[in-house]
Design a protein around this motif. Structure first.
Motif, mmCIF file in Angstrom:
data_model
loop_
_atom_site.group_PDB
_atom_site.id
_atom_site.type_symbol
_atom_site.label_atom_id
_atom_site.label_comp_id
_atom_site.label_asym_id
_atom_site.label_seq_id
_atom_site.Cartn_x
_atom_site.Cartn_y
_atom_site.Cartn_z
ATOM 1 N N ASN A 15 0.832 -1.208 0.000
ATOM 2 C CA ASN A 15 0.000 0.000 0.000
ATOM 3 C C ASN A 15 0.864 1.255 0.000
ATOM 4 O O ASN A 15 0.534 2.260 -0.648
ATOM 5 N N GLY A 16 1.978 1.210 0.733
ATOM 6 C CA GLY A 16 2.910 2.329 0.720
ATOM 7 C C GLY A 16 3.503 2.552 -0.660
ATOM 8 O O GLY A 16 3.657 3.696 -1.109
ATOM 9 N N PHE A 17 3.816 1.461 -1.347
ATOM 10 C CA PHE A 17 4.344 1.557 -2.709
ATOM 11 C C PHE A 17 3.341 2.252 -3.624
ATOM 12 O O PHE A 17 3.691 3.167 -4.377
ATOM 13 N N THR A 106 10.669 -11.015 -12.978
ATOM 14 C CA THR A 106 10.276 -10.848 -11.580
ATOM 15 C C THR A 106 11.201 -9.866 -10.881
ATOM 16 O O THR A 106 12.381 -9.739 -11.235
ATOM 17 N N ILE A 107 10.633 -9.168 -9.898
ATOM 18 C CA ILE A 107 11.392 -8.219 -9.078
ATOM 19 C C ILE A 107 10.985 -8.438 -7.625
ATOM 20 O O ILE A 107 9.788 -8.479 -7.318
ATOM 21 N N PRO A 108 11.944 -8.567 -6.708
ATOM 22 C CA PRO A 108 11.581 -8.738 -5.304
ATOM 23 C C PRO A 108 11.167 -7.424 -4.657
ATOM 24 O O PRO A 108 11.629 -6.344 -5.054
ATOM 25 N N LEU A 109 10.289 -7.513 -3.678
ATOM 26 C CA LEU A 109 9.948 -6.385 -2.822
ATOM 27 C C LEU A 109 10.608 -6.650 -1.475
ATOM 28 O O LEU A 109 10.318 -7.657 -0.815
ATOM 29 N N GLN A 193 5.504 4.694 5.924
ATOM 30 C CA GLN A 193 6.391 3.960 5.025
ATOM 31 C C GLN A 193 7.275 4.939 4.260
ATOM 32 O O GLN A 193 6.885 6.086 3.991
ATOM 33 N N VAL A 194 8.462 4.482 3.881
ATOM 34 C CA VAL A 194 9.289 5.257 2.960
ATOM 35 C C VAL A 194 9.741 4.339 1.836
ATOM 36 O O VAL A 194 10.173 3.211 2.065
ATOM 37 N N GLY A 195 9.575 4.823 0.605
ATOM 38 C CA GLY A 195 10.063 4.092 -0.555
ATOM 39 C C GLY A 195 11.425 4.627 -0.965
ATOM 40 O O GLY A 195 11.644 5.840 -0.989
ATOM 41 N N LEU A 196 12.343 3.716 -1.274
ATOM 42 C CA LEU A 196 13.694 4.089 -1.695
ATOM 43 C C LEU A 196 13.815 3.864 -3.201
ATOM 44 O O LEU A 196 13.679 2.728 -3.679
ATOM 45 N N TYR A 197 14.087 4.950 -3.924
ATOM 46 C CA TYR A 197 14.126 4.912 -5.383
ATOM 47 C C TYR A 197 15.425 5.534 -5.905
ATOM 48 O O TYR A 197 16.158 6.214 -5.176
ATOM 49 N N ASN A 198 15.646 5.326 -7.214
ATOM 50 C CA ASN A 198 16.693 6.025 -7.968
ATOM 51 C C ASN A 198 18.083 5.877 -7.364
ATOM 52 O O ASN A 198 18.892 6.802 -7.400
ATOM 53 N N GLY A 199 18.370 4.705 -6.824
ATOM 54 C CA GLY A 199 19.708 4.455 -6.296
ATOM 55 C C GLY A 199 20.675 4.121 -7.414
ATOM 56 O O GLY A 199 20.459 3.175 -8.173
ATOM 57 N N SER A 200 21.737 4.903 -7.548
ATOM 58 C CA SER A 200 22.698 4.653 -8.627
ATOM 59 C C SER A 200 24.099 5.061 -8.213
ATOM 60 O O SER A 200 24.293 5.937 -7.366
ATOM 61 N N ALA A 230 10.400 0.742 5.648
ATOM 62 C CA ALA A 230 10.909 1.100 4.327
ATOM 63 C C ALA A 230 10.679 -0.054 3.370
ATOM 64 O O ALA A 230 10.607 -1.219 3.775
ATOM 65 N N PHE A 231 10.575 0.279 2.096
ATOM 66 C CA PHE A 231 10.459 -0.744 1.060
ATOM 67 C C PHE A 231 11.287 -0.341 -0.143
ATOM 68 O O PHE A 231 11.569 0.844 -0.367
ATOM 69 N N THR A 232 11.680 -1.318 -0.917
ATOM 70 C CA THR A 232 12.418 -1.063 -2.147
ATOM 71 C C THR A 232 12.275 -2.242 -3.083
ATOM 72 O O THR A 232 12.063 -3.373 -2.649
#
Length: 260
Positions: A15-17, A106-109, A193-200, A230-232
């Motif tokens: 739901n946070g995603f 597939t992608i893990p959560l 919740q916090v989503g972690l994105y754009n890690g590079s 947190a989720f990613t």
């Protein structure tokens, strides 16, 4: 092997995603989203990545709704996918095939809990600093993203729009080494919740601990901002790094896409 978390915690992360996705899409001109009565979702970003233009299938799939949203996305000139939690059943696979969505990935959560905050590393690699990037420095963040992901600058510019960088629940980060941005990240806080994105990290700077240090700093910032979880979603390359910081596998998502 890491054990699965309980279903309530997984659902909260999912739901946070979806909430974080909604917050992002609402701020970018030309992007939109819709949700049906039974939970099927459509997200259109216009970006050339199938995971960013999706029909998200609810926990109890309504094939008519999936079909209607798939028909809409099929008229767009962008790659798109049908996304679901877990595996697709034969009826959904048949529907996807009618739209040419015959490839599967597939992608893990992964999820994390703030109780693990004391275990996070607090030191930075020698000479490195972490800072937030405001909207008036969007070029700094866009250039770092383009370098880290080897993506076209015009796409990086969209992820670095000032409207995103200055949004109350969103924060862009860079880790700098002697003034050069060598790692990026973007947090979206959605409730607790916090989503972690754009890690590079650009290839020449990988395997030096920069991204691990940045993820830890981002988690501390998120907890200070009120997040408790947190989720990613990530690649096989970065998954061990997240798991070393306490992230656990919640579930696996399937993306049905067009043939490569």
């Amino acid at each position: 092997m890491a054990h699965l978390i309980d279903s309530a915690a997984t659902d909260a992360a999912v739901n946070g995603f979806y909430q974080a996705t909604t917050q992002l899409v609402d701020l970018v001109p030309g992007m939109y989203h819709r949700q049906s009565a039974t939970g099927t979702r459509l997200v259109f970003t216009g970006l050339p990545m199938p995971s960013l233009n999706v029909v998200s299938v609810g926990t109890e799939p309504d094939l008519e709704e999936v079909d209607a949203f798939a028909k809409e996305l099929s008229t767009k000139d962008v790659p798109w996918s049908i996304q679901l939690r877990g595996d697709a059943d034969p009826a959904l696979l048949e529907l996807a095939a009618r739209y040419g969505r015959t490839s599967s990935s597939t992608i893990p959560l992964l999820v994390w809990d703030a109780d693990l905050l004391p275990s996070l590393p607090t030191s930075l690699p020698h000479g490195a600093t972490v800072r937030e990037v405001p909207g008036n420095e969007y070029e700094v963040y866009a250039s770092a993203l383009a370098s880290g992901f080897d993506m076209p600058k015009e796409i990086a510019d969209i992820f670095a729009l000032p409207a995103l960088l200055d949004a109350p629940d969103m924060t862009a980060f860079i880790l700098e080494l002697n003034g050069e941005a060598v790692a990026t990240g973007f947090n979206v806080v959605a409730g607790d919740q916090v989503g972690l994105y754009n890690g590079s990290v650009p290839p020449p700077h990988r395997r030096n601990g920069y991204y691990r240090a940045l993820v830890a700093a981002r988690l501390r910032h998120a907890v200070a901002s009120g997040a408790r979880h947190a989720f990613t979603q990530n690649t096989p390359m970065s998954r061990p790094l997240y798991e070393s910081l306490g992230f656990r596998h919640a579930e696996t998502w399937t993306y049905l896409t067009g043939a490569a």
